[in-house]
Design an enzyme around this catalytic site. Sequence first.
Site, PDB file in Angstrom:
ATOM      1  N   SER A 178     174.470  59.675  99.571  1.00 33.69           N
ATOM      2  CA  SER A 178     174.051  58.858  98.879  1.00 33.69           C
ATOM      3  C   SER A 178     174.886  58.399  97.353  1.00 33.69           C
ATOM      4  O   SER A 178     175.409  59.310  96.770  1.00 33.69           O
ATOM      5  CB  SER A 178     172.641  58.932  98.102  1.00 33.69           C
ATOM      6  OG  SER A 178     172.334  58.145  97.151  1.00 33.69           O
ATOM      7  N   SER A 206     173.777  56.815  94.993  1.00 31.29           N
ATOM      8  CA  SER A 206     172.662  56.145  93.912  1.00 31.29           C
ATOM      9  C   SER A 206     172.990  57.158  92.522  1.00 31.29           C
ATOM     10  O   SER A 206     172.981  56.676  91.448  1.00 31.29           O
ATOM     11  CB  SER A 206     171.555  56.025  94.402  1.00 31.29           C
ATOM     12  OG  SER A 206     171.244  55.047  95.234  1.00 31.29           O
ATOM     13  N   LYS A 208     160.743  55.284 103.208  1.00 37.63           N
ATOM     14  CA  LYS A 208     160.323  53.900 102.903  1.00 37.63           C
ATOM     15  C   LYS A 208     158.935  53.358 103.222  1.00 37.63           C
ATOM     16  O   LYS A 208     158.388  52.607 102.539  1.00 37.63           O
ATOM     17  CB  LYS A 208     161.451  52.853 103.234  1.00 37.63           C
ATOM     18  CG  LYS A 208     162.759  53.209 102.668  1.00 37.63           C
ATOM     19  CD  LYS A 208     163.698  51.834 102.572  1.00 37.63           C
ATOM     20  CE  LYS A 208     165.239  52.122 102.137  1.00 37.63           C
ATOM     21  NZ  LYS A 208     165.952  51.028 102.219  1.00 37.63           N
ATOM     22  N   GLY A 210     165.875  45.966 112.353  1.00 39.90           N
ATOM     23  CA  GLY A 210     165.117  47.273 111.661  1.00 39.90           C
ATOM     24  C   GLY A 210     164.722  47.071 110.458  1.00 39.90           C
ATOM     25  O   GLY A 210     164.252  46.104 109.832  1.00 39.90           O
ATOM     26  N   ALA A 261     175.753  44.299 106.188  1.00 39.98           N
ATOM     27  CA  ALA A 261     174.677  45.409 105.532  1.00 39.98           C
ATOM     28  C   ALA A 261     175.385  46.946 105.620  1.00 39.98           C
ATOM     29  O   ALA A 261     175.252  47.739 104.763  1.00 39.98           O
ATOM     30  CB  ALA A 261     173.467  45.538 106.220  1.00 39.98           C
TER      31      ALA A 261
HETATM   32  P1  NAP Z   1     167.336  50.636 111.918  1.00 39.82           P
HETATM   33  O1  NAP Z   1     166.080  50.626 111.350  1.00 39.82           O
HETATM   34  O2  NAP Z   1     167.625  51.875 112.609  1.00 39.82           O
HETATM   35  O3  NAP Z   1     167.581  49.292 112.934  1.00 39.82           O
HETATM   36  C1  NAP Z   1     168.662  49.404 113.862  1.00 39.82           C
HETATM   37  C2  NAP Z   1     168.840  48.105 114.114  1.00 39.82           C
HETATM   38  O4  NAP Z   1     170.224  48.072 114.763  1.00 39.82           O
HETATM   39  C3  NAP Z   1     167.996  47.590 115.237  1.00 39.82           C
HETATM   40  O5  NAP Z   1     167.810  46.275 115.139  1.00 39.82           O
HETATM   41  C4  NAP Z   1     168.706  48.047 116.419  1.00 39.82           C
HETATM   42  O6  NAP Z   1     168.317  47.266 117.674  1.00 39.82           O
HETATM   43  C5  NAP Z   1     170.242  47.618 116.181  1.00 39.82           C
HETATM   44  N1  NAP Z   1     171.003  48.209 116.987  1.00 39.82           N
HETATM   45  C6  NAP Z   1     171.450  49.582 116.872  1.00 39.82           C
HETATM   46  N2  NAP Z   1     172.613  50.028 117.798  1.00 39.82           N
HETATM   47  C7  NAP Z   1     172.688  48.826 118.456  1.00 39.82           C
HETATM   48  C8  NAP Z   1     173.541  48.422 119.478  1.00 39.82           C
HETATM   49  N3  NAP Z   1     174.266  49.532 120.073  1.00 39.82           N
HETATM   50  N4  NAP Z   1     173.601  47.389 120.166  1.00 39.82           N
HETATM   51  C9  NAP Z   1     172.781  46.289 119.344  1.00 39.82           C
HETATM   52  N5  NAP Z   1     171.873  46.586 118.413  1.00 39.82           N
HETATM   53  C10 NAP Z   1     171.722  47.622 118.037  1.00 39.82           C
HETATM   54  O7  NAP Z   1     168.533  50.823 110.560  1.00 39.82           O
HETATM   55  P2  NAP Z   1     168.230  50.153 109.278  1.00 39.82           P
HETATM   56  O8  NAP Z   1     167.678  51.142 108.427  1.00 39.82           O
HETATM   57  O9  NAP Z   1     167.785  48.714 109.431  1.00 39.82           O
HETATM   58  O10 NAP Z   1     169.684  49.982 108.927  1.00 39.82           O
HETATM   59  C11 NAP Z   1     170.585  49.338 109.671  1.00 39.82           C
HETATM   60  C12 NAP Z   1     172.132  49.056 108.901  1.00 39.82           C
HETATM   61  O11 NAP Z   1     171.972  48.626 107.514  1.00 39.82           O
HETATM   62  C13 NAP Z   1     172.748  50.478 108.572  1.00 39.82           C
HETATM   63  O12 NAP Z   1     174.047  50.445 109.008  1.00 39.82           O
HETATM   64  C14 NAP Z   1     172.512  50.798 107.317  1.00 39.82           C
HETATM   65  O13 NAP Z   1     173.462  51.741 106.900  1.00 39.82           O
HETATM   66  C15 NAP Z   1     172.474  49.492 106.395  1.00 39.82           C
HETATM   67  N6  NAP Z   1     171.930  49.390 105.467  1.00 39.82           N
HETATM   68  C16 NAP Z   1     172.354  48.964 104.123  1.00 39.82           C
HETATM   69  C17 NAP Z   1     171.854  49.017 103.110  1.00 39.82           C
HETATM   70  C18 NAP Z   1     172.759  48.503 101.849  1.00 39.82           C
HETATM   71  O14 NAP Z   1     172.290  48.698 100.665  1.00 39.82           O
HETATM   72  N7  NAP Z   1     173.932  48.093 101.975  1.00 39.82           N
HETATM   73  C19 NAP Z   1     170.580  49.316 102.820  1.00 39.82           C
HETATM   74  C20 NAP Z   1     169.786  49.753 104.152  1.00 39.82           C
HETATM   75  C21 NAP Z   1     170.453  49.812 105.208  1.00 39.82           C
HETATM   76  P3  NAP Z   1     166.971  47.422 118.492  1.00 39.82           P
HETATM   77  O15 NAP Z   1     165.956  46.996 117.596  1.00 39.82           O
HETATM   78  O16 NAP Z   1     167.106  46.829 119.689  1.00 39.82           O
HETATM   79  O17 NAP Z   1     166.863  48.947 118.555  1.00 39.82           O
END
Ligand code: NAP
Length: 282
Positions: A20, A22, A73, A136, A228
């Site tokens: 992190s 943060s 969360k 997600g 993201a």
């Molecule tokens: P999550 O709840 O696990 O959701 C993952 C998403 O990615 C789902 O929609 C999943 O699809 C899709 N996915 C994963 N692997 C895939 C693949 N091989 N092909 C197609 N779709 C795929 O994760 P999250 O917490 O939302 O995080 C998502 C991303 O956002 C991560 O990289 C995280 O680091 C980033 N993030 C960034 C911030 C920031 O402040 N910048 C904040 C939060 C998260 P399905 O629904 O079909 O499984």
Amino acid sequence: MNISAKTKMCIIIGDPVEHSLSPAMHNAAYEHLGIDDQFVFTAAHVEEKDIETIVHAVRSMGIRGLTCTIPHKVSIIKYLNSIDPIAEKIGAVNTVVNTQGHLKGYNTDWLGTITPLEEALKGTLQNKKVAIVGAGGAARAMAYGVIEKGAHLTVFNRSIENAQDLVDDLNKAASTPTPATVKPLDALSILPEFDVIINATSIGMGEQKDETPVDKRFIRKNHIVFDAVYAPRETRLIQEAREQGATTIYGLEMLLHQGAAQFELYTDHKAPVEVMRSILYT
Ligand code: NAP
């Protein structure tokens, strides 16, 4: 170091949490404002089974702020005294403020999406066509912000059921009913019709760091492309979008603006955004 017995703690909990940014971002901001005698920000690796114990500790130790990241969360919500209406609509809390033992949950992730997007647009998202790839946790907060600002949202996802659940929940929750639609990933060829493309999948990080969720043929120079994923900062999507002449927004900007809003809730001081940004980009 200005820490004393009067210094209030803020903590980020997650599993994992060691990566992190943060603590560094918040501590630099405390130091910059000369309030590093009042606040210190640390991290704790907390498993989901221990969340109730942690909430008791937050109350009994007078910990001022509890930042929640994956996987806490949603599970934190049932232990709080109150929840901000926006966090309730999103269904997730990333920020808990402790005011004399009363724990109130907020969500600042949606601001981390809207603030950089409206800066890039030099205006409002109202009536813009926004594509979010992914459904997600990150997509949920991002989609809430986009709908709340009156944009037209389409969620593209591998699993249509997950995308439909997200859209159904948000259509119920949004104060302005803006129809949002759902498409499978093989419909991404319609992206040229959109103003904004957001990657909210984990494609581009970890084992998928050489992959992109969007074929560069579908990216145009009038697009704003927001990834993201923030580690690595230069994802393949960001690089290819830049090659196509699009405006790009790093995932670090989401981290920054959710953190700035959170800083203000914890400290009641205006966040020194440039100081916080400089920490993230070093
Ligand atoms: P999550 O709840 O696990 O959701 C993952 C998403 O990615 C789902 O929609 C999943 O699809 C899709 N996915 C994963 N692997 C895939 C693949 N091989 N092909 C197609 N779709 C795929 O994760 P999250 O917490 O939302 O995080 C998502 C991303 O956002 C991560 O990289 C995280 O680091 C980033 N993030 C960034 C911030 C920031 O402040 N910048 C904040 C939060 C998260 P399905 O629904 O079909 O499984």
